[in-house]
Design a protein around this motif. Structure first.
Motif, PDB file in Angstrom:
ATOM      1  N   MET A 108      65.454  59.177  17.150  1.00  0.00           N
ATOM      2  CA  MET A 108      65.778  60.304  18.018  1.00  0.00           C
ATOM      3  C   MET A 108      65.931  61.599  17.210  1.00  0.00           C
ATOM      4  N   LEU A 109      66.613  61.500  16.068  1.00  0.00           N
ATOM      5  CA  LEU A 109      66.803  62.683  15.230  1.00  0.00           C
ATOM      6  C   LEU A 109      65.464  63.203  14.700  1.00  0.00           C
ATOM      7  N   SER A 110      64.538  62.298  14.398  1.00  0.00           N
ATOM      8  CA  SER A 110      63.209  62.719  13.945  1.00  0.00           C
ATOM      9  C   SER A 110      62.474  63.473  15.048  1.00  0.00           C
ATOM     10  N   ALA A 111      62.595  62.982  16.289  1.00  0.00           N
ATOM     11  CA  ALA A 111      61.969  63.674  17.419  1.00  0.00           C
ATOM     12  C   ALA A 111      62.610  65.039  17.640  1.00  0.00           C
ATOM     13  N   LEU A 112      63.923  65.122  17.460  1.00  0.00           N
ATOM     14  CA  LEU A 112      64.612  66.409  17.595  1.00  0.00           C
ATOM     15  C   LEU A 112      64.175  67.392  16.503  1.00  0.00           C
ATOM     16  N   LEU A 113      63.949  66.878  15.300  1.00  0.00           N
ATOM     17  CA  LEU A 113      63.449  67.728  14.220  1.00  0.00           C
ATOM     18  C   LEU A 113      62.095  68.326  14.580  1.00  0.00           C
ATOM     19  N   LEU A 114      61.221  67.491  15.153  1.00  0.00           N
ATOM     20  CA  LEU A 114      59.905  67.969  15.561  1.00  0.00           C
ATOM     21  C   LEU A 114      60.044  69.021  16.654  1.00  0.00           C
ATOM     22  N   PHE A 115      60.923  68.769  17.618  1.00  0.00           N
ATOM     23  CA  PHE A 115      61.161  69.741  18.700  1.00  0.00           C
ATOM     24  C   PHE A 115      61.666  71.066  18.131  1.00  0.00           C
ATOM     25  N   TRP A 116      62.612  70.983  17.197  1.00  0.00           N
ATOM     26  CA  TRP A 116      63.165  72.188  16.587  1.00  0.00           C
ATOM     27  C   TRP A 116      62.079  72.949  15.834  1.00  0.00           C
ATOM     28  N   TYR A 117      61.243  72.237  15.106  1.00  0.00           N
ATOM     29  CA  TYR A 117      60.166  72.886  14.348  1.00  0.00           C
ATOM     30  C   TYR A 117      59.187  73.587  15.284  1.00  0.00           C
ATOM     31  N   CYS A 118      58.852  72.938  16.392  1.00  0.00           N
ATOM     32  CA  CYS A 118      57.904  73.540  17.337  1.00  0.00           C
ATOM     33  C   CYS A 118      58.470  74.802  17.981  1.00  0.00           C
ATOM     34  N   THR A 119      59.754  74.752  18.374  1.00  0.00           N
ATOM     35  CA  THR A 119      60.337  75.890  19.091  1.00  0.00           C
ATOM     36  C   THR A 119      60.741  77.016  18.158  1.00  0.00           C
ATOM     37  N   ARG A 120      61.417  76.702  17.054  1.00  0.00           N
ATOM     38  CA  ARG A 120      61.999  77.733  16.197  1.00  0.00           C
ATOM     39  C   ARG A 120      61.049  78.257  15.132  1.00  0.00           C
ATOM     40  N   VAL A 121      60.169  77.423  14.620  1.00  0.00           N
ATOM     41  CA  VAL A 121      59.290  77.839  13.526  1.00  0.00           C
ATOM     42  C   VAL A 121      57.907  78.217  14.056  1.00  0.00           C
ATOM     43  N   LEU A 122      57.306  77.315  14.851  1.00  0.00           N
ATOM     44  CA  LEU A 122      55.980  77.615  15.401  1.00  0.00           C
ATOM     45  C   LEU A 122      56.046  78.516  16.624  1.00  0.00           C
ATOM     46  N   ARG A 123      57.256  78.696  17.189  1.00  0.00           N
ATOM     47  CA  ARG A 123      57.475  79.567  18.352  1.00  0.00           C
ATOM     48  C   ARG A 123      56.664  79.119  19.567  1.00  0.00           C
TER      49      ARG A 123
ATOM     50  N   LEU B 125      58.327  73.802  27.078  1.00  0.00           N
ATOM     51  CA  LEU B 125      57.687  72.635  27.665  1.00  0.00           C
ATOM     52  C   LEU B 125      56.655  72.016  26.716  1.00  0.00           C
ATOM     53  N   ILE B 126      55.918  72.864  25.981  1.00  0.00           N
ATOM     54  CA  ILE B 126      54.954  72.338  25.010  1.00  0.00           C
ATOM     55  C   ILE B 126      55.677  71.603  23.886  1.00  0.00           C
ATOM     56  N   SER B 127      56.779  72.179  23.422  1.00  0.00           N
ATOM     57  CA  SER B 127      57.560  71.540  22.354  1.00  0.00           C
ATOM     58  C   SER B 127      58.155  70.222  22.830  1.00  0.00           C
ATOM     59  N   LEU B 128      58.651  70.233  24.074  1.00  0.00           N
ATOM     60  CA  LEU B 128      59.234  69.014  24.641  1.00  0.00           C
ATOM     61  C   LEU B 128      58.173  67.930  24.797  1.00  0.00           C
ATOM     62  N   ALA B 129      57.008  68.321  25.333  1.00  0.00           N
ATOM     63  CA  ALA B 129      55.928  67.349  25.529  1.00  0.00           C
ATOM     64  C   ALA B 129      55.474  66.772  24.187  1.00  0.00           C
ATOM     65  N   THR B 130      55.369  67.621  23.166  1.00  0.00           N
ATOM     66  CA  THR B 130      54.967  67.166  21.837  1.00  0.00           C
ATOM     67  C   THR B 130      55.955  66.135  21.295  1.00  0.00           C
ATOM     68  N   SER B 131      57.247  66.413  21.454  1.00  0.00           N
ATOM     69  CA  SER B 131      58.275  65.510  20.948  1.00  0.00           C
ATOM     70  C   SER B 131      58.281  64.183  21.705  1.00  0.00           C
ATOM     71  N   VAL B 132      58.074  64.239  23.013  1.00  0.00           N
ATOM     72  CA  VAL B 132      58.063  63.017  23.822  1.00  0.00           C
ATOM     73  C   VAL B 132      56.839  62.167  23.465  1.00  0.00           C
ATOM     74  N   ILE B 133      55.671  62.824  23.313  1.00  0.00           N
ATOM     75  CA  ILE B 133      54.457  62.090  22.920  1.00  0.00           C
ATOM     76  C   ILE B 133      54.658  61.444  21.552  1.00  0.00           C
ATOM     77  N   TYR B 134      55.251  62.198  20.640  1.00  0.00           N
ATOM     78  CA  TYR B 134      55.539  61.640  19.311  1.00  0.00           C
ATOM     79  C   TYR B 134      56.477  60.436  19.418  1.00  0.00           C
ATOM     80  N   ALA B 135      57.545  60.576  20.217  1.00  0.00           N
ATOM     81  CA  ALA B 135      58.572  59.532  20.285  1.00  0.00           C
ATOM     82  C   ALA B 135      58.053  58.241  20.906  1.00  0.00           C
TER      83      ALA B 135
END
Length: 330
Positions: free
Chosen positions: A87-102, A106-116
């Motif tokens: 779960m923490l790994s998926a949250l890291l990916l979500f954080w990277y998508c939203t805060r770093v890649l901007r 919904l795209i960040s959430l979908a990416t994290s869910v697909i990854y998880a």
């Protein structure tokens, strides 16, 4: 092997897992030296279980137990760790998508869910092996370095060394990822210029000392168990004699290993017949997780915009792939 080692360390204060043989420790996953049975696992995963075992002892003293007597409270609590790390790994990916890649929410959430749920992260987060915690620690080190955080580059190197140092206690190859991270930090901060080279000496030395402390800790653990200064806890596994050395362990057929890792063309029946796709014959990641094909396609657009980060990712992937594909037991 992980649970048996954790039980031996916590309850018996010893390294031998002989009393847990046939209960938690089973063939072929143990080591034997001078007739004594040891776990052939590295000690990091067992170390992570210690707080769960301690908490279980506190609850046990309070009279709290599991609803099913067959389920041991310490193992139930320790089993929370893999999904937690996943779960923490998926949250890291979500954080990277939203805060770093901007990227949008919904795209960040979908990416994290697909990854998880669409990659091996789901499988590895469902059992008490070493991979989920290893994944989280390595991902944390990488994300911290590429996230443009307020931590100085010196602090980034030191923290990365700590994360990867402990991760080496979980999966031995993890210290190798420090190389690409170090080169990335040097490049992004332009430390390769002549006037900055002297500033690199102390932080680099400190980071290497941190890594060295963890590696020495692993050497000391294996020496305590096997009376042998070795990094390989599975060196004395009686079922895999090739594990006695790194060169013999990494002497597998590379092309066959690549196929087993990614495509499984040599096991086409496994694509459609589940009985041909079990245990060590599970098809490669592009078959079991076809969404990963999209990651290869998307990598090229990522490379155009984030060249240094893309090279860092591909370097880590190459290191992991080389070790896995060359390993005799891929």
């Amino acid at each position: 092997g992980h649970v048996g080692l954790a039980k031996a360390l916590y309850y018996d204060q010893e390294l031998s897992v002989a009393k847990y043989l046939g209960v938690y420790v089973n063939a072929p996953d143990f080591a034997m030296k001078d007739g004594v049975i040891y776990s052939d696992r590295l000690p990091g995963t067992a170390a992570l279980m210690m707080p769960a075992f301690s908490y279980a002892s506190v609850l046990g003293d309070m009279g709290i137990t599991t609803s099913n007597p067959k389920n041991e409270l310490d193992i139930v609590l320790a089993s929370i760790l893999p999904p937690l790390f996943g779960m923490l790994s998926a949250l890291l990916l979500f954080w990277y998508c939203t805060r770093v890649l901007r990227k949008p929410f919904l795209i960040s959430l979908a990416t994290s869910v697909i990854y998880a749920f669409g990659t091996l992260a789901w499988l590895e987060s469902s059992h008490l092996f070493s991979h989920a915690s290893s994944l989280f620690l390595v991902t944390s080190a990488v994300i911290m370095v590429i996230s443009n955080s307020k931590i100085s580059w010196k602090g980034q190197l030191a923290i990365a060394a700590i994360l990867l140092g402990f991760a080496t206690w979980i999966e031995l190859q993890n210290f190798l990822f420090f190389g690409p991270l170090f080169l990335y930090v040097v490049y992004k901060n332009q430390l390769f210029k002549k006037e900055y080279l002297t500033k690199l000496i102390l932080p680099t030395g400190l980071s290497l000392v941190i890594l060295g402390v963890f590696i020495f800790g692993l050497l000391f653990y294996n020496y305590s168990a096997f009376d042998d200064w070795t990094l390989k806890s599975n060196k004395y596994n009686p079922f895999f004699p090739e594990e006695q050395g790194f060169l013999s362990a990494l002497s597998g057929n590379f092309l066959e290993g690549l196929d087993r890792l990614f495509t499984s063309f040599t096991n086409l029946e496994g694509y459609i017949n589940p009985y041909k796709a079990r245990l060590n014959d599970i098809p490669g990641v592009f078959v079991t997780s076809p969404v990963m094909i999209l990651s290869v396609i998307g990598f090229f657009s990522y490379y155009k915009k984030y060249k240094a980060e893309a090279l860092l990712f591909i370097s880590c992937i190459i290191i992991a792939t080389l070790i896995a594909a060359l390993h005799v037991t891929t």
